[in-house]
Scaffold this motif. Structure first.
Motif, PDB file in Angstrom:
ATOM      1  N   THR A 283      18.089  20.323  11.409  1.00 52.11           N
ATOM      2  CA  THR A 283      17.185  20.804  10.344  1.00 52.11           C
ATOM      3  C   THR A 283      17.600  22.192   9.874  1.00 52.11           C
ATOM      4  OG1 THR A 283      15.676  21.760  11.937  1.00 52.11           O
ATOM      5  CG2 THR A 283      15.192  19.511  11.216  1.00 52.11           C
TER       6      THR A 283
ATOM      7  N   LEU B 207       5.441  23.739   6.706  1.00 53.66           N
ATOM      8  CA  LEU B 207       6.733  23.436   7.322  1.00 53.66           C
ATOM      9  C   LEU B 207       6.543  22.947   8.750  1.00 53.66           C
ATOM     10  CD1 LEU B 207       8.858  26.380   5.939  1.00 53.66           C
ATOM     11  CD2 LEU B 207       9.189  23.975   5.448  1.00 53.66           C
TER      12      LEU B 207
ATOM     13  N   ILE C 189       5.257  19.376   8.593  1.00 61.40           N
ATOM     14  CA  ILE C 189       6.320  18.473   8.120  1.00 61.40           C
ATOM     15  C   ILE C 189       7.265  18.167   9.268  1.00 61.40           C
ATOM     16  CG2 ILE C 189       8.377  18.295   6.646  1.00 61.40           C
ATOM     17  CD1 ILE C 189       6.777  19.845   4.500  1.00 61.40           C
ATOM     18  N   GLY C 190       7.578  19.183  10.045  1.00 60.90           N
ATOM     19  CA  GLY C 190       8.464  18.994  11.191  1.00 60.90           C
ATOM     20  C   GLY C 190       7.816  18.126  12.256  1.00 60.90           C
TER      21      GLY C 190
ATOM     22  N   LYS D  81      13.624  24.086   2.784  1.00 61.15           N
ATOM     23  CA  LYS D  81      13.740  23.979   4.245  1.00 61.15           C
ATOM     24  C   LYS D  81      13.482  22.582   4.767  1.00 61.15           C
ATOM     25  CE  LYS D  81      13.006  28.685   5.229  1.00 61.15           C
ATOM     26  NZ  LYS D  81      12.128  29.743   5.607  1.00 61.15           N
ATOM     27  N   THR D  82      13.203  21.652   3.886  1.00 55.34           N
ATOM     28  CA  THR D  82      12.942  20.308   4.396  1.00 55.34           C
ATOM     29  C   THR D  82      13.961  19.334   3.831  1.00 55.34           C
ATOM     30  OG1 THR D  82      11.437  19.915   2.565  1.00 55.34           O
ATOM     31  CG2 THR D  82      10.457  20.638   4.612  1.00 55.34           C
ATOM     32  N   HIS D  83      14.157  18.274   4.605  1.00 56.80           N
ATOM     33  CA  HIS D  83      15.033  17.209   4.119  1.00 56.80           C
ATOM     34  C   HIS D  83      14.260  16.240   3.262  1.00 56.80           C
ATOM     35  CE1 HIS D  83      18.265  18.340   6.558  1.00 56.80           C
ATOM     36  NE2 HIS D  83      17.735  18.041   7.692  1.00 56.80           N
ATOM     37  N   CYS D  84      12.958  16.195   3.501  1.00 54.80           N
ATOM     38  CA  CYS D  84      12.192  15.082   2.941  1.00 54.80           C
ATOM     39  C   CYS D  84      12.012  15.238   1.434  1.00 54.80           C
ATOM     40  CB  CYS D  84      10.827  14.993   3.607  1.00 54.80           C
ATOM     41  SG  CYS D  84       9.872  16.495   3.449  1.00 54.80           S
TER      42      CYS D  84
END
Lengths: 419, 154, 475
Positions: free
Chosen positions: A224, B108, B111-112, B144-147
């Motif tokens: 990540t 965040l 989400i993680g 900061k997120t992949h989604c």
């Protein structure tokens, strides 16, 4: 010496392209004149892998690591000779004076725990490269990169990790002997979300706390992006996530572990994210020239530079003991346009190309100017300034200030990164 | 399939966003996880005003701060309860999370934790200059997120 | 571990982070340059230095680059260092009577809050008025106002907020949708604000105004005198404000039982009044009576401090309570403001600046009074009302002589309007508190606030013209 004197001595001066010579030496290696073999052997004792050759300094302060042990090197058209205490590279009717980087006494030393320095650290130009552990899980998974050595075959280390204190000893020795002024830490693949950066954290913090220096890391991209933030916050100034191959199909073949455990796409995402965090020109990735078609490498250069990522174009070296040991080395004339394109692409991207200095294992962007017919005077001047004490101090001051301004929230203590 | 993460806060409760989240969930046969962030910015600014401009003591200022946050929590619970009713009506599986603190940080974090792959969130009306100078919470979350993120303008 | 990286360009971060330092650097440099210039005609070198310090303090108070109290402290230091007043005199102004008065008043207020007496009084009033939505609204409004007569208005608003929010919640009023909910919180805020000007106790600005008046002219205004002059204005304003609230906010409630139940429940939970509440109430009442009728003979501060001592004698508060409820920054603010006012008046800078900035517009004494009232009532929307008094009052007092105006009149004209901030959350904490409820939007306050503000100004001017002469305050 005047041109007339040169002619009398039989030295032929021709328009000299240090970049071309560096490529030639790096790809074809050199033979060593019989009379100086023993002398040169002294500088090779601790060399291994892709940096296992002789370190030379060419005119123009261009450093190059030249293979001598491999089979292709024994057939090289270039030879290292010595005449009246000076070293020369001869070949193709030319004779160029060079300097040898001597084997520093540094390598003979051992840490307080008895580990020889050469098992843990290598000096490259002004950088001391430290590998705190020889472990790379790709080997355990039987999915190592096809062109890579398993370290342990060459450098068995009894313990999995060397201590922070030992790393500090090594760095201090390198700095005190004026052999290096920056540090690179690298670590193989770890099967965890952070992919190994957490293991490097104590070393990074300790180095930053004890020395005024820049720290680079060479790791695998974390799962990540928040780990990339943390990498920057902990004090890392330059970061490399080595993609190695741009072509996805060839990547899958030659780097099966990277493809399976991480994925080409994740490399690209992590690099792009890091380019938004780290200063210009400090996020880099390897592209091995010679393992994929030139057009693919060029495409890769464009793709990466447009995202603000610095490609590191290493020349494929078929290492003994790897499946690719018999693969032919790329020809210089085939590689030259790639490097010319590389320089222009980096210049167009406006990335800072003066960070890399005294690099022997690949052609830096600035050195690639020789293939684009450019002087790049300003960048050369900037690099020379960075090489001075004051310039180095200014760069370190800037990176520290930048980190202080950019890192918004830190819950643990980060005194080591100057916060 | 993972739940869609619907992000709400004391100042981001747009009905448009809520409808979009439930419609998407129904379409893709997924559930909805509703995150309600109790934004602590307003109570903290009141605390500062009371102590700095109003010369009020720390205790009454802190009591007011806590009282405001407590009210926000009650509202958050009520909102989530309403959404729960909506979820039942639409036969969408539903989960709630309530957090207090900085909006970006809490988003965040959740989400993680939830390993969300799709987030729906409201973008507040602000000038571009304000976003440029003071930054944007949504831009930071997006980075900061992949989604995938679906941003619905207020 | 949570790390967050600021992604904005480096120059933006640097600018935003260093803006304050750059601004302060520029301000200090300008102050130095101005103070060392050749003074203009009509102003001495000392006066120029005082004007420079005044200008610096004004900008700092308005911009909040430094906390208000620290600006006050800075003013004293600069006045001493720049030899505008001897250091001994500058620091001696910390010993001003008004400072001890306000300190005493705040400690008394802390006892009222800590014992719960204020909450009980609020509930009693709500019970009296809680028979219908309209009456409840009025009850909240009048409770806020009446409590603010005797306690700092900000503390009243902070104390009333949880009560009103629970009522709103109990009545299931939806934030941003309920008109009645909006009315409740605007009533809370405006009641506190208007009530806060009625006596010396409602806001720190009123005693400060008296202190500046006394320090610069030797004159004073008594506790009762103030009430006599201002309470009628407050009463009219309260009526007007209530009318505005009910005009703009529909009372859409029909069923009201839940509110009555809630208030009753809270009263039951409070239980009977404790001995501490009774004793605090007694001390407070006695103190107010003494202030009203004996302030000239006994002294405001003396009464206040004696009352404070009695609180400790009867263990109604502890020192820890005082530390928690009293903001000591007010002493620094007061000291600085009084010292600054004294410095610019004695050096002639106030007279010079007052004439320069305001004197040219005011052709008559009435015009001067109106100008100060207008300036105070509008500037207070963006600036702390204590700072408004510190800035405007010395100027007003200094030029009042030229217009043959009693400086006490100017004092009222600055201090009273300075307390009437209705529109913006920056102006005063009660409006910020109303906004935080979620029922009120800024545009509600702007629209209703501007109407009230204009009407307040008109009422004030009319009262100065027609009522004050009746009680001996003449233009």
């Amino acid at each position: 010496m005047s041109k007339k004197e040169d002619a009398e001595k039989g030295i032929i001066n021709c328009p000299f392209n240090p970049g071309y010579l560096k490529l030639l030496l790096a790809s074809h290696g050199m033979r060593i004149e019989e009379s100086i073999v023993d002398e040169i052997e002294q500088t090779l004792k601790t060399r291994r892998g892709v940096s296992g050759g002789v370190e030379l300094i060419l005119p123009g302060d261009v450093w190059v690591n030249v293979p001598t042990e491999e089979d292709f090197a024994h057939a090289s058209p270039l030879t290292l000779v010595k005449e009246k205490k000076k070293f020369y590279i001869t070949g193709y009717g030319n004779r160029i004076e060079v300097s040898i980087v001597p084997q520093p006494a540094f390598y003979e030393k051992v840490t307080s725990r008895g580990t020889p320095y050469y098992q843990i650290a290598v000096l490259h130009g002004g950088e001391v490269h430290i590998t705190p552990t020889s472990r790379c899980s790709f080997f355990e998974l039987n999915a190592n990169c096809v062109f890579c050595h398993e370290r342990e075959k060459f450098l068995p280390i009894a313990r999995e990790f060397i201590t922070v204190e030992e790393v500090l000893e090594i760095v201090e020795a390198a700095f005190n002997d004026n052999l290096a002024d920056t540090v690179e830490l690298n670590i193989g693949y770890y099967d965890s979300e952070d992919r190994g950066i957490l293991h490097l954290e104590p070393y990074i913090k300790a180095i930053k706390r004890n020395f005024d220096t820049l720290v680079s890391v060479d790791v695998q991209p974390p799962a990540t992006n928040s780990w990339i933030d943390r990498t920057y916050a902990m004090g890392v100034d330059k970061i490399s996530y080595h993609m190695e191959i741009f072509d996805k199909a060839i990547f899958k073949n030659l780097c099966p572990g990277k493809e399976k455990e991480i994925g080409w796409q994740r490399f690209a995402e992590a690099l792009q994210y890091a380019a938004g965090i780290f200063p210009s020109g400090t996020v880099s990735t390897n592209l091995i020239v010679g393992l994929e078609p030139a057009a693919s490498t060029v495409k890769g250069i464009d793709y990466l530079t447009q995202m603000g990522i610095m490609p590191i174009l290493t020349i494929f070296r078929p290492l003994k003991g790897t499946p690719l040991q018999d693969t032919p080395v790329p020809e210089v004339d085939d590689m030259a346009p790639i490097f010319g394109h590389f320089y222009n692409a980096v210049k167009k991207s406006k990335m800072n190309m003066s960070w890399s200095k005294n690099v022997s294992t690949y052609l830096t962007p600035l050195e690639s100017r020789f293939f684009a017919g450019e002087d790049a005077r300003f960048q050369v001047v900037m690099q020379n300034i960075y090489k001075t004490k004051v310039g180095g101090k200014a760069v370190r001051g800037y990176t520290g200030l930048r980190r202080r301004l950019k890192v918004k929230e830190v819950e643990d203590s980060f005194e080591s990164s100057g916060l | 399939m993972k739940n869609i993460l619907l992000v709400l806060s004391t100042t981001r409760q747009s009905p448009k966003t809520i409808d979009a989240a439930f419609e998407k969930a129904k379409e893709e046969k997924r559930g909805v996880t509703a995150l309600f962030v109790l934004d602590s910015e307003m109570p903290e600014s009141i605390f500062e005003k009371l102590t700095d401009i109003g010369f009020t003591g720390e205790k009454p200022s802190q009591q007011l701060h806590d009282s405001i946050l407590a009210e926000y929590r009650v509202r958050g619970d009520r909102k989530l309860k309403d959404l729960g009713d909506m979820a039942r009506t639409m036969a969408v599986s539903f989960k709630t999370i309530i957090r207090e603190g900085d909006f970006t940080k809490e988003c965040l974090s959740v989400i993680g934790e939830e390993e969300a792959d799709f987030v729906i969130i409201t973008r507040k009306k602000r000038s571009s200059l304000s976003r440029f100078i003071f930054g944007s919470a949504l831009a930071e979350i997006n980075d900061k997120t992949h989604c995938k993120m679906l941003i619905i303008d207020e | 571990m949570n790390v967050s990286i600021d992604r904005r360009p480096l120059w933006t971060i640097l600018l935003v982070r260093s803006f304050r330092y750059i601004a302060l650097g520029v301000l200090f440099s300008l102050t130095y340059l101005v103070a060392h210039r050749v003074p203009p005609e009509g102003l001495s070198q000392e006066g120029l230095r005082a004007a420079a310090v005044f200008g610096l303090s004004l900008v700092l108070w308005v911009t909040h680059l430094l906390p208000l109290a620290i600006t006050g402290l800075l003013a004293i230091v600069l006045i001493a260092v720049m030899e505008i007043l001897p250091a001994k005199d500058a620091y001696a102004l910390f010993g001003n009577e008004a400072i001890f008065f306000i300190l005493g008043a705040l400690i008394l207020a802390s006892a009222v809050l800590k014992t719960g007496l204020s909450g009980r009084l609020a509930l009693i009033m709500l019970t009296l008025f809680g028979s219908s939505p309209r009456y409840l609204l009025f009850g909240i409004f009048i409770s806020s106002a009446l409590l603010s007569f005797w306690m700092p208005e900000h503390a009243v608003a902070a104390m009333m907020f949880p009560i009103v929010i629970e009522i709103a919640r109990g009545l299931e009023l939806r934030p941003l949708q309920s008109s009645y909910g909006k009315a409740l919180f605007i009533a809370l805020a405006w009641g506190a604000i208007i009530g806060g000007v009625a006596t010396f106790l409602g806001g720190a600005r009123n005693p400060l105004a008296i202190a500046i008046l006394k320090e610069t002219t030797g004159k004073s205004i008594g506790f009762f005198e103030w009430m006599l002059a201002v309470v009628p204005i407050v009463v009219i304003l309260l009526c007007v404000a209530y009318a505005i609230i009910t005009f703009f906010c529909r009372i859409e409630m029909e069923s009201f039982d839940r509110a009555r139940e809630l208030i009753a429940e809270k009263k039951i939970k409070l239980g009977r009044a404790t001995l501490e509440e009774w004793m605090t109430g007694f001390i407070m009442t006695a103190t107010i009576i003494l202030w009203m009728f004996f302030s000239h003979s006994l002294g405001l501060a003396n009464i206040a401090i004696l009352s404070v001592v009695s609180l400790f004698v009867f263990k109604l508060v502890s020192w820890k309570d005082v530390e928690e409820y009293v903001n000591w920054g007010i002493i620094l603010m007061y000291g600085g403001a009084i010292c600054l006012g004294s410095a610019i008046t004695k050096s002639g800078a106030a007279f010079w600046a007052g004439n320069l900035i305001i004197g040219s517009w005011a052709s008559t004494p009435s015009a001067l009074v109106i100008i100060f009232a207008v300036l105070a009532i509008f500037l207070t929307e963006g600036v702390s009302n204590t700072a408004i008094v510190a800035i405007l009052l010395p100027l007003g007092i200094s030029i009042s002589n030229s217009y043959n105006i009693d400086p006490t009149l100017v004092t009222y004209s600055v201090a009273v309007p300075a307390g009437l901030a209705f529109m913006l959350p920056m102006g005063t904490p009660p409006t910020a508190i109303a906004l935080s409820s979620g029922y009120v939007k800024v545009r509600d306050l702007l629209l209703q606030g501007i109407i009230l503000k204009i009407l307040a100004l008109v009422i004030f001017i009319l009262m100065t013209r027609y009522y004050w002469p009746l009680i001996g305050i003449k233009i």
